[in-house]
Design an enzyme around this catalytic site. Structure first.
Site, PDB file in Angstrom:
ATOM      1  N   ASP A 104      28.578 -26.172   6.890  1.00 19.78           N
ATOM      2  CA  ASP A 104      29.834 -25.608   7.362  1.00 19.78           C
ATOM      3  C   ASP A 104      30.294 -24.426   6.526  1.00 19.78           C
ATOM      4  O   ASP A 104      29.805 -24.191   5.412  1.00 19.78           O
ATOM      5  CB  ASP A 104      30.923 -26.678   7.387  1.00 19.78           C
ATOM      6  CG  ASP A 104      31.183 -27.284   6.011  1.00 19.78           C
ATOM      7  OD1 ASP A 104      30.213 -27.509   5.265  1.00 19.78           O
ATOM      8  OD2 ASP A 104      32.354 -27.542   5.669  1.00 19.78           O
ATOM      9  N   ASP A 141      29.020 -18.496   1.593  1.00 20.67           N
ATOM     10  CA  ASP A 141      29.264 -19.823   1.037  1.00 20.67           C
ATOM     11  C   ASP A 141      29.240 -20.808   2.188  1.00 20.67           C
ATOM     12  O   ASP A 141      30.197 -20.902   2.944  1.00 20.67           O
ATOM     13  CB  ASP A 141      30.618 -19.835   0.325  1.00 20.67           C
ATOM     14  CG  ASP A 141      31.085 -21.208  -0.077  1.00 20.67           C
ATOM     15  OD1 ASP A 141      30.253 -22.133  -0.119  1.00 20.67           O
ATOM     16  OD2 ASP A 141      32.294 -21.384  -0.329  1.00 20.67           O
ATOM     17  N   GLU A 171      31.470 -30.028   4.139  1.00 20.47           N
ATOM     18  CA  GLU A 171      31.693 -29.933   2.703  1.00 20.47           C
ATOM     19  C   GLU A 171      33.046 -29.330   2.380  1.00 20.47           C
ATOM     20  O   GLU A 171      33.760 -29.790   1.495  1.00 20.47           O
ATOM     21  CB  GLU A 171      30.580 -29.094   2.053  1.00 20.47           C
ATOM     22  CG  GLU A 171      30.577 -29.101   0.536  1.00 20.47           C
ATOM     23  CD  GLU A 171      31.402 -27.973  -0.084  1.00 20.47           C
ATOM     24  OE1 GLU A 171      31.568 -27.972  -1.320  1.00 20.47           O
ATOM     25  OE2 GLU A 171      31.859 -27.090   0.680  1.00 20.47           O
TER      26      GLU A 171
END
Length: 510
Positions: A104, A141, A171
């Site tokens: 994610d 990220d 996450e």
């Protein structure tokens, strides 16, 4: 052309499909960067929406790709993906390595950007030495780390021992995947986490954290004043509430509370709503309050706003050069807060700690404990304040919990703590850390920095079921994650890739 799965293609809204060719043409330069297999995967990942809790289309795309290549895929009960690849010839006796990333990304956008993270692709572009997105978070990220793992799975010219790739879900919004990973799913001896964000640094530990939700009941009355306005704070940088917390950036929620604490009584304004931020793990970039006020007080209101903006522009000139306060007339609300409820609310937000609470005594330059007042929202019944507490040590987290509990008690508010996750305790005797350190030094002829990161890597949670797993975290340089200014340095992606492949080749035998 990006090879989108049918589920992802049909998920795109009609207005966006018409611009699809333009987006692919712009992004096509990205898949020519070094290393090409990694960037080709990253382009695909950007094209498939995957904010937290909406990773299904990306997961399905990866599963289908792996099955087409004959790579065994396991989907566990929470949605984590585990993909296995046999060792290359001659390396069958090496220790098994799991390369780990999360599926994610954080969904953040600028206020003027029209973008639905559940349906619209990310639009990456090259700006000199960096890859950025157009008005949204980029998803480097952890999209770069995920891309590196998938590129290695698809490669036929990379030497490695037995390999596993673990891609976790959710996450950024609660570490659901890491919490849900069960014993017996992994066969690995070593885990390489790819969620670090500074080239030249090797991470061997991270902060733990807990969510705090403060709920203050509200009492209302009919408005007396006949003019209503919205005061907004915009233009802040925001960013990761752990990695960027020490930079002193403005927190929009705290800044708007500071104005109200200083001027609400003087102006005689009556609040009808206060809101700000969108994620508890992102420093809030925007906030606003709605209120009524007497017409005669309008000149003083404008004067107070101008003075406050001048103060903030002086205090935050370096870190927040684009900060802006704006006032807009709005329709009269049906109700406003009673004076006592309003005073309690303003005092609660204004007195709530925020930012760095304590720096580490053991690790120079690293934040030990912090608090982010991430989201404020108003409903008919209450105002809710969502905070994220981080600390390298349990006692630091517990100290902040105690402070928030005391504030809540004084204000007559309810507070709940949830989603507590452990930190990753540094292991100075880690064999894989030594391998990564020596490999980095041999390639780049300088020593890497061994670090502990003030962010919630999943490694600490993996230790519960895999206590003997030897872990390390590496990654390229990513700036301003969790905000629309997120960018990844192109050169460092190549450096990270080179290091990762060299480390895989140096993994010892069992």
């Amino acid at each position: 052309m990006v090879n989108l799965p049918p589920s992802a293609r049909t998920a795109l809204p009609t207005h966006y499909r018409s611009y699809r060719i333009l987006i692919v043409t712009t992004a096509s330069e990205i898949n020519q960067l070094f290393p090409r297999p990694l960037w080709q995967w990253f382009e695909q990942i950007c094209a498939i929406p995957h904010p937290s809790k909406h990773e299904a289309a990306l997961s399905e795309h990866i599963q289908q790709w792996a099955k087409q290549r004959g790579l065994p895929v396991v989907v566990d009960h929470v949605g984590n993906l585990i993909i296995r690849k046999p060792a290359t010839a001659g390396m069958e006796e090496r220790k098994t390595v799991v390369i780990q990333a999360h599926l994610d990304m954080v969904p953040q956008k600028n206020a003027d950007k029209v973008h639905d993270f559940t349906t619209d692709p990310i639009q990456p572009w090259i700006d000199g030495e960096w890859v950025k997105a157009t008005g949204t978070t980029l998803g480097a990220d952890n999209g770069i780390g995920m891309s590196s793992a998938l590129a290695i799975l698809g490669a036929e010219d990379i030497c490695h021992g037995p390999l596993e790739v673990l891609l976790t879900v959710d996450e950024e919004a609660g570490m659901t995947g890491a919490f849900g990973l069960q014993a017996g799913m992994l066969n690995a001896d070593i885990l390489i986490n790819t969620d670090s964000e500074q080239e030249g640094e090797i991470y061997m530990g991270c902060a733990g954290g807990v969510d705090a939700e403060i709920s203050l009941p509200l009492q209302w009355q009919a408005p007396v004043q006949q003019m209503a306005y919205t005061l907004s704070i915009t233009g802040l940088k925001g960013g990761h509430s752990g990695v960027n917390i020490h930079l002193g950036r403005g927190n929009a929620n705290k800044l708007i509370a500071r104005f109200l604490a200083g001027h609400a009584t003087e102006l005689g304004l009556s609040l009808s709503e206060i809101k700000g931020g969108s994620l508890r793990n992102a420093i809030p970039r925007e906030a606003q309050c709605n209120f009524t006020i007497d017409a005669a007080q309008l000149p003083l209101l404008e004067q107070c706003i101008a003075q406050y903006q001048a103060i903030l522009q002086t205090e935050l000139a370096v870190v927040e050069p684009a900060l802006k306060l704006s006032l807009q007339s709005t329709p009269l609300p049906a109700q406003v807060l009673q004076p006592t409820a309003q005073k309690t609310l303003i005092n609660l937000i204004n007195s709530c700690p925020n930012g760095v609470i304590r720096m580490s005594d053991e690790i120079s330059g690293v934040t030990e404990s912090s608090l982010n007042v991430g989201v404020i929202s108003t409903t008919q019944d209450e105002v809710t304040i969502l905070c994220l507490i981080r600390s390298l040590i349990d006692s630091g987290r517990e100290n902040i919990e105690s402070t928030l509990q005391s504030l809540s008690d004084l204000a007559g508010a309810q507070i709940t703590f949830s989603g507590c996750y452990p930190g990753w305790k540094p292991d100075t005797s880690s064999a894989v850390m030594a391998i990564v350190k020596d490999t980095y030094q041999s390639i780049y002829h300088k020593e890497p920095v061994i670090m502990v990161i003030h962010a919630g890597l999943e490694c600490g949670l993996f230790k519960k079921h895999y206590p003997d797993l030897d872990m390390v975290s590496i990654g390229p340089t990513i700036r301003y994650p969790h905000g629309p200014d997120e960018m990844v340095n192109i050169k460092t992606v190549g450096q990270y890739w080179t290091l990762l492949l060299a480390v895989l080749e140096r993994i010892p035998a069992k």
